[in-house]
Design a protein around this motif. Sequence first.
Motif, short mmCIF file in Angstrom:
data_model
loop_
_atom_site.label_atom_id
_atom_site.label_comp_id
_atom_site.label_asym_id
_atom_site.label_seq_id
_atom_site.Cartn_x
_atom_site.Cartn_y
_atom_site.Cartn_z
N PHE A 60 0.72 -1.26 -0.10
CA PHE A 60 0.14 0.11 -0.07
C PHE A 60 0.95 1.37 -0.07
N ALA A 61 0.46 2.29 -0.90
CA ALA A 61 1.21 3.51 -0.72
C ALA A 61 0.39 4.45 -0.04
N THR A 62 1.02 5.39 0.77
CA THR A 62 0.31 6.38 1.63
C THR A 62 1.16 7.68 1.41
N LEU A 63 0.39 8.82 1.44
CA LEU A 63 0.80 10.19 1.63
C LEU A 63 0.76 10.65 2.77
N ALA A 64 1.47 11.25 3.60
CA ALA A 64 1.31 11.66 5.02
C ALA A 64 1.99 12.90 5.28
N VAL A 65 1.04 13.97 6.04
CA VAL A 65 1.61 15.13 6.61
C VAL A 65 3.00 14.75 7.24
N VAL A 66 3.94 15.38 7.17
CA VAL A 66 5.13 15.52 8.22
C VAL A 66 5.84 16.78 8.50
N GLY A 67 6.82 16.56 9.20
CA GLY A 67 7.29 18.24 9.74
C GLY A 67 6.85 18.34 10.88
N ARG A 68 6.45 19.77 11.36
CA ARG A 68 6.10 20.21 12.62
C ARG A 68 4.51 20.13 12.52
N ASN A 69 3.72 19.62 11.88
CA ASN A 69 2.42 19.27 11.80
C ASN A 69 1.97 18.17 12.43
N ILE A 70 0.58 18.29 12.68
CA ILE A 70 0.10 16.90 13.25
C ILE A 70 0.31 15.79 12.15
N PRO A 71 0.80 14.75 12.41
CA PRO A 71 1.15 13.65 11.10
C PRO A 71 -0.31 12.58 10.97
N LEU A 72 -0.79 13.47 9.98
CA LEU A 72 -1.89 12.50 9.30
C LEU A 72 -1.61 12.11 8.00
N VAL A 73 -2.15 10.80 7.83
CA VAL A 73 -2.29 9.97 6.40
C VAL A 73 -3.23 10.70 5.74
N LEU A 74 -3.17 11.29 4.73
CA LEU A 74 -4.16 12.08 3.88
C LEU A 74 -4.73 11.15 2.60
N ALA A 75 -3.84 10.18 2.18
CA ALA A 75 -4.30 9.40 0.96
C ALA A 75 -3.70 8.00 1.07
N VAL A 76 -4.34 7.02 0.51
CA VAL A 76 -3.76 5.50 0.58
C VAL A 76 -4.10 5.09 -0.84
N GLU A 77 -3.42 4.29 -1.40
CA GLU A 77 -3.57 3.93 -2.77
C GLU A 77 -2.89 2.28 -2.78
N PRO A 78 -3.75 1.32 -3.38
CA PRO A 78 -3.24 -0.06 -3.43
C PRO A 78 -1.99 -0.25 -4.36
N VAL A 79 -1.07 -0.86 -4.47
CA VAL A 79 -0.15 -0.98 -5.33
C VAL A 79 -0.20 -2.34 -5.72
N ARG A 80 -0.13 -2.42 -7.24
CA ARG A 80 -0.32 -3.50 -8.12
C ARG A 80 0.70 -3.72 -9.18
N GLU A 81 1.62 -4.72 -8.56
CA GLU A 81 2.73 -5.03 -9.43
C GLU A 81 2.66 -6.20 -10.22
N SER A 82 3.60 -6.23 -11.45
CA SER A 82 3.66 -7.28 -11.94
C SER A 82 4.51 -8.49 -11.42
N SER A 83 4.24 -9.79 -11.17
CA SER A 83 4.83 -10.60 -10.67
C SER A 83 4.83 -11.82 -11.61
N SER A 84 5.68 -12.87 -11.29
CA SER A 84 5.61 -14.01 -12.08
C SER A 84 4.29 -15.06 -12.09
N TRP A 85 3.74 -14.80 -11.15
CA TRP A 85 2.42 -15.44 -11.02
C TRP A 85 1.11 -14.79 -11.64
N ASP A 86 1.32 -13.73 -12.00
CA ASP A 86 0.13 -12.87 -12.58
C ASP A 86 0.53 -12.35 -14.01
N GLU A 87 -0.39 -11.57 -14.67
CA GLU A 87 -0.31 -10.91 -15.92
C GLU A 87 -0.34 -9.51 -15.81
#
Length: 290
Positions: A60-87
Amino acid sequence: MLEGFDSATGRVLSVIESEASFRRPVTVAIDITTLPYYGRTVEMPMVSGTKNGEGRAFKFATLAVVGRNIPLVLAVEPVRESSSWDENPPNQIHRVVRRLLLRAKDHVPIEMVLCDREFNSMRVFQTLSNLDVNYLIPKRITSSEREVIEQMDEDDQEVAVETASVHVEVGSHPMRFLYVPSTGGEGTTVFATNLRVGPDEAKTFCRRYSRRWQIENEYESIKGEFLAKTSSKEYRVRLFYFVFAVLLCNIWRLTDFLLKVGVDGEMDHTPVLTAGECVELVASALIPPD
Protein backbone atom coordinates in the motif's frame (compact mmCIF):
# COMPACT_ATOMS: atom_id res chain seq x y z
CA MET A 1 -13.63 2.09 0.17
CA LEU A 2 -11.05 4.72 -0.76
CA GLU A 3 -13.79 7.27 -1.42
CA GLY A 4 -15.08 6.61 2.10
CA PHE A 5 -11.57 7.15 3.49
CA ASP A 6 -11.20 10.41 1.55
CA SER A 7 -14.55 11.60 2.90
CA ALA A 8 -13.56 10.72 6.47
CA THR A 9 -10.20 12.48 6.02
CA GLY A 10 -12.02 15.60 4.89
CA ARG A 11 -14.17 15.52 8.03
CA VAL A 12 -11.08 15.06 10.22
CA LEU A 13 -9.38 18.08 8.62
CA SER A 14 -12.54 20.19 8.89
CA VAL A 15 -12.30 19.91 12.68
CA ILE A 16 -8.91 21.68 12.69
CA GLU A 17 -9.52 23.97 9.73
CA SER A 18 -9.39 27.10 11.90
CA GLU A 19 -6.50 25.97 14.10
CA ALA A 20 -3.41 28.11 13.54
CA SER A 21 -1.24 25.32 14.98
CA PHE A 22 -1.94 23.27 11.84
CA ARG A 23 0.34 25.01 9.35
CA ARG A 24 -0.51 25.26 5.67
CA PRO A 25 0.81 24.56 3.06
CA VAL A 26 2.10 21.22 4.30
CA THR A 27 5.15 19.05 3.76
CA VAL A 28 4.24 15.45 2.97
CA ALA A 29 6.02 12.13 2.60
CA ILE A 30 5.09 9.35 0.19
CA ASP A 31 6.13 5.77 0.84
CA ILE A 32 5.08 2.15 0.34
CA THR A 33 4.47 -0.26 3.20
CA THR A 34 3.83 -4.01 3.17
CA LEU A 35 1.62 -6.53 4.94
CA PRO A 36 3.18 -10.03 4.87
CA TYR A 37 1.30 -12.69 2.90
CA TYR A 38 1.69 -16.43 3.41
CA GLY A 39 0.07 -18.86 1.03
CA ARG A 40 -0.27 -19.70 -2.63
CA THR A 41 0.26 -16.94 -5.15
CA VAL A 42 -1.63 -18.46 -8.08
CA GLU A 43 -4.56 -16.20 -9.00
CA MET A 44 -3.44 -13.65 -6.40
CA PRO A 45 -2.69 -10.59 -8.57
CA MET A 46 -2.51 -8.16 -5.62
CA VAL A 47 0.29 -10.13 -3.94
CA SER A 48 3.76 -8.77 -4.68
CA GLY A 49 7.31 -9.86 -4.03
CA THR A 50 9.36 -8.13 -1.34
CA LYS A 51 12.75 -6.44 -1.71
CA ASN A 52 14.71 -9.50 -0.61
CA GLY A 53 13.05 -11.51 -3.38
CA GLU A 54 11.90 -14.27 -1.04
CA GLY A 55 8.89 -12.86 0.83
CA ARG A 56 5.38 -12.12 -0.38
CA ALA A 57 3.21 -9.20 0.68
CA PHE A 58 0.30 -6.89 -0.02
CA LYS A 59 1.59 -3.37 -0.71
CA PHE A 60 0.00 0.00 0.00
CA ALA A 61 1.27 3.48 -0.86
CA THR A 62 0.41 6.34 1.49
CA LEU A 63 0.84 10.09 1.60
CA ALA A 64 1.23 11.59 5.08
CA VAL A 65 1.77 15.04 6.56
CA VAL A 66 5.22 15.33 8.16
CA GLY A 67 7.32 18.08 9.66
CA ARG A 68 6.10 20.18 12.58
CA ASN A 69 2.44 19.47 11.83
CA ILE A 70 0.04 16.87 13.18
CA PRO A 71 1.06 13.64 11.36
CA LEU A 72 -2.03 12.64 9.38
CA VAL A 73 -2.24 10.17 6.48
CA LEU A 74 -4.13 12.02 3.75
CA ALA A 75 -4.32 9.35 1.04
CA VAL A 76 -3.97 5.58 0.56
CA GLU A 77 -3.40 3.78 -2.75
CA PRO A 78 -3.20 0.02 -3.42
CA VAL A 79 -0.03 -1.03 -5.25
CA ARG A 80 -0.48 -3.60 -8.01
CA GLU A 81 2.79 -4.97 -9.39
CA SER A 82 3.70 -7.44 -12.08
CA SER A 83 4.91 -10.79 -10.72
CA SER A 84 5.74 -14.19 -12.12
CA TRP A 85 2.38 -15.54 -10.93
CA ASP A 86 0.13 -12.95 -12.63
CA GLU A 87 -0.31 -10.95 -15.82
CA ASN A 88 -0.19 -7.49 -14.26
CA PRO A 89 1.48 -4.79 -16.34
CA PRO A 90 4.68 -3.28 -14.86
CA ASN A 91 3.96 -0.91 -11.99
CA GLN A 92 3.94 2.75 -13.05
CA ILE A 93 5.02 4.35 -9.78
CA HIS A 94 4.51 7.90 -11.10
CA ARG A 95 0.82 7.13 -11.59
CA VAL A 96 0.54 5.99 -7.98
CA VAL A 97 2.19 9.26 -6.92
CA ARG A 98 -0.20 11.26 -9.08
CA ARG A 99 -3.32 9.61 -7.64
CA LEU A 100 -2.10 10.12 -4.07
CA LEU A 101 -1.32 13.79 -4.63
CA LEU A 102 -4.56 14.58 -6.44
CA ARG A 103 -6.60 13.19 -3.55
CA ALA A 104 -4.45 14.87 -0.90
CA LYS A 105 -4.58 18.26 -2.65
CA ASP A 106 -8.36 18.15 -2.38
CA HIS A 107 -7.84 18.55 1.38
CA VAL A 108 -4.78 20.79 1.87
CA PRO A 109 -2.27 22.79 -0.17
CA ILE A 110 1.05 20.94 -0.50
CA GLU A 111 4.41 22.68 -0.61
CA MET A 112 7.04 19.93 -0.44
CA VAL A 113 7.05 16.18 -1.21
CA LEU A 114 9.67 13.86 0.31
CA CYS A 115 10.22 10.34 -1.03
CA ASP A 116 12.91 7.69 -0.72
CA ARG A 117 15.06 6.25 -3.51
CA GLU A 118 12.29 3.88 -4.59
CA PHE A 119 10.71 6.96 -6.21
CA ASN A 120 13.89 8.07 -7.98
CA SER A 121 12.44 8.34 -11.47
CA MET A 122 12.33 11.06 -14.10
CA ARG A 123 8.62 10.36 -14.56
CA VAL A 124 8.03 10.83 -10.83
CA PHE A 125 9.99 14.10 -10.90
CA GLN A 126 7.91 15.37 -13.83
CA THR A 127 4.63 14.21 -12.28
CA LEU A 128 5.41 16.22 -9.14
CA SER A 129 6.38 19.25 -11.23
CA ASN A 130 3.16 18.97 -13.27
CA LEU A 131 1.17 19.04 -10.02
CA ASP A 132 2.98 22.23 -8.99
CA VAL A 133 4.69 20.88 -5.88
CA ASN A 134 8.34 20.95 -4.84
CA TYR A 135 10.25 17.74 -4.20
CA LEU A 136 13.35 16.48 -2.45
CA ILE A 137 14.28 12.89 -3.33
CA PRO A 138 17.61 11.07 -2.87
CA LYS A 139 19.08 9.81 -6.13
CA ARG A 140 20.70 6.45 -6.77
CA ILE A 141 24.44 6.77 -7.31
CA THR A 142 25.40 5.91 -10.90
CA SER A 143 28.65 6.31 -12.82
CA SER A 144 27.96 9.97 -13.63
CA GLU A 145 27.37 10.80 -9.95
CA ARG A 146 30.54 8.91 -8.99
CA GLU A 147 32.54 11.05 -11.40
CA VAL A 148 31.22 14.22 -9.77
CA ILE A 149 31.97 12.88 -6.29
CA GLU A 150 35.50 11.94 -7.32
CA GLN A 151 36.04 15.44 -8.69
CA MET A 152 34.70 16.91 -5.44
CA ASP A 153 37.22 14.84 -3.50
CA GLU A 154 40.06 16.05 -5.72
CA ASP A 155 38.95 19.67 -5.27
CA ASP A 156 38.36 19.17 -1.54
CA GLN A 157 34.71 20.20 -1.95
CA GLU A 158 32.11 19.21 0.63
CA VAL A 159 29.06 20.43 -1.33
CA ALA A 160 28.28 20.73 -5.03
CA VAL A 161 25.20 21.62 -7.09
CA GLU A 162 24.60 20.49 -10.67
CA THR A 163 21.87 21.90 -12.89
CA ALA A 164 19.93 19.43 -14.99
CA SER A 165 16.58 19.03 -16.70
CA VAL A 166 13.85 16.42 -17.04
CA HIS A 167 12.48 15.53 -20.47
CA VAL A 168 9.79 12.83 -20.61
CA GLU A 169 6.60 12.28 -22.59
CA VAL A 170 4.49 14.14 -20.00
CA GLY A 171 6.60 17.30 -19.96
CA SER A 172 9.90 18.83 -18.94
CA HIS A 173 11.31 21.11 -16.25
CA PRO A 174 14.67 22.34 -14.87
CA MET A 175 16.01 20.67 -11.75
CA ARG A 176 19.16 20.35 -9.64
CA PHE A 177 21.26 17.59 -8.14
CA LEU A 178 22.56 18.46 -4.69
CA TYR A 179 25.72 16.72 -3.48
CA VAL A 180 25.94 16.98 0.31
CA PRO A 181 27.69 15.07 3.13
CA SER A 182 25.83 11.94 4.17
CA THR A 183 24.12 12.16 7.57
CA GLY A 184 24.46 8.41 8.04
CA GLY A 185 28.25 8.36 8.05
CA GLU A 186 31.05 9.12 5.64
CA GLY A 187 30.44 9.76 1.99
CA THR A 188 28.19 11.93 -0.14
CA THR A 189 24.44 11.77 -0.70
CA VAL A 190 22.86 13.10 -3.89
CA PHE A 191 19.38 14.67 -3.81
CA ALA A 192 17.15 15.72 -6.69
CA THR A 193 14.98 18.83 -6.37
CA ASN A 194 13.09 21.22 -8.61
CA LEU A 195 13.88 24.20 -6.36
CA ARG A 196 16.65 26.70 -7.10
CA VAL A 197 19.12 25.81 -4.37
CA GLY A 198 22.70 27.09 -4.39
CA PRO A 199 25.85 25.51 -2.90
CA ASP A 200 25.73 27.77 0.16
CA GLU A 201 22.27 26.57 1.18
CA ALA A 202 22.25 23.00 -0.15
CA LYS A 203 23.44 21.34 3.06
CA THR A 204 20.86 23.08 5.23
CA PHE A 205 18.10 22.55 2.67
CA CYS A 206 18.71 18.79 2.50
CA ARG A 207 18.23 18.46 6.23
CA ARG A 208 14.51 18.72 5.50
CA TYR A 209 14.70 15.16 4.26
CA SER A 210 14.98 13.87 7.84
CA ARG A 211 11.29 14.69 8.25
CA ARG A 212 10.45 11.78 5.94
CA TRP A 213 11.20 9.30 8.71
CA GLN A 214 8.00 10.36 10.45
CA ILE A 215 6.05 8.29 7.94
CA GLU A 216 7.94 5.20 9.16
CA ASN A 217 6.79 6.01 12.71
CA GLU A 218 3.20 6.21 11.45
CA TYR A 219 3.53 2.78 9.83
CA GLU A 220 4.70 1.37 13.16
CA SER A 221 1.67 2.86 14.92
CA ILE A 222 -0.78 1.77 12.21
CA LYS A 223 0.43 -1.83 12.04
CA GLY A 224 1.35 -2.21 15.70
CA GLU A 225 -1.55 -0.47 17.43
CA PHE A 226 -4.53 -0.26 15.07
CA LEU A 227 -4.34 -3.02 12.45
CA ALA A 228 -6.67 -5.91 13.29
CA LYS A 229 -5.30 -9.42 12.79
CA THR A 230 -6.82 -11.66 10.15
CA SER A 231 -5.91 -14.86 8.34
CA SER A 232 -8.03 -13.91 5.32
CA LYS A 233 -6.30 -14.06 1.96
CA GLU A 234 -9.03 -11.95 0.35
CA TYR A 235 -7.49 -8.67 -0.80
CA ARG A 236 -10.62 -6.62 -0.18
CA VAL A 237 -10.56 -7.71 3.46
CA ARG A 238 -6.88 -6.80 3.79
CA LEU A 239 -7.46 -3.43 2.13
CA PHE A 240 -10.37 -2.65 4.44
CA TYR A 241 -8.38 -3.60 7.54
CA PHE A 242 -5.47 -1.40 6.47
CA VAL A 243 -7.63 1.60 5.51
CA PHE A 244 -9.60 1.32 8.76
CA ALA A 245 -6.35 1.13 10.75
CA VAL A 246 -5.09 4.30 9.02
CA LEU A 247 -8.36 6.05 9.85
CA LEU A 248 -8.10 5.00 13.51
CA CYS A 249 -4.54 6.32 13.61
CA ASN A 250 -5.73 9.64 12.15
CA ILE A 251 -8.48 9.84 14.78
CA TRP A 252 -5.86 9.23 17.48
CA ARG A 253 -3.59 11.96 16.11
CA LEU A 254 -6.54 14.36 15.79
CA THR A 255 -7.73 13.70 19.36
CA ASP A 256 -4.23 14.14 20.73
CA PHE A 257 -3.84 17.39 18.76
CA LEU A 258 -7.12 18.78 20.10
CA LEU A 259 -6.18 17.87 23.66
CA LYS A 260 -2.92 19.79 23.30
CA VAL A 261 -4.72 22.78 21.77
CA GLY A 262 -7.24 22.73 24.62
CA VAL A 263 -4.58 23.02 27.30
CA ASP A 264 -2.22 25.26 25.31
CA GLY A 265 0.30 22.45 25.22
CA GLU A 266 3.41 22.38 23.10
CA MET A 267 2.84 20.90 19.64
CA ASP A 268 5.42 18.14 19.65
CA HIS A 269 5.12 14.54 18.45
CA THR A 270 4.99 13.02 21.94
CA PRO A 271 1.30 12.06 22.42
CA VAL A 272 -0.54 12.86 25.64
CA LEU A 273 -3.13 10.22 24.70
CA THR A 274 -1.86 6.70 24.06
CA ALA A 275 -2.97 4.67 21.05
CA GLY A 276 -4.47 2.05 23.39
CA GLU A 277 -6.56 4.66 25.18
CA CYS A 278 -7.83 5.95 21.85
CA VAL A 279 -8.81 2.44 20.71
CA GLU A 280 -10.77 1.94 23.94
CA LEU A 281 -12.62 5.24 23.43
CA VAL A 282 -13.51 4.41 19.84
CA ALA A 283 -14.59 0.89 20.77
CA SER A 284 -16.85 2.21 23.54
CA ALA A 285 -18.57 4.45 20.98
CA LEU A 286 -18.91 1.74 18.29
CA ILE A 287 -19.94 -1.20 20.49
CA PRO A 288 -23.34 -0.66 22.15
CA PRO A 289 -23.49 -1.31 25.91
CA ASP A 290 -25.18 -4.46 27.17
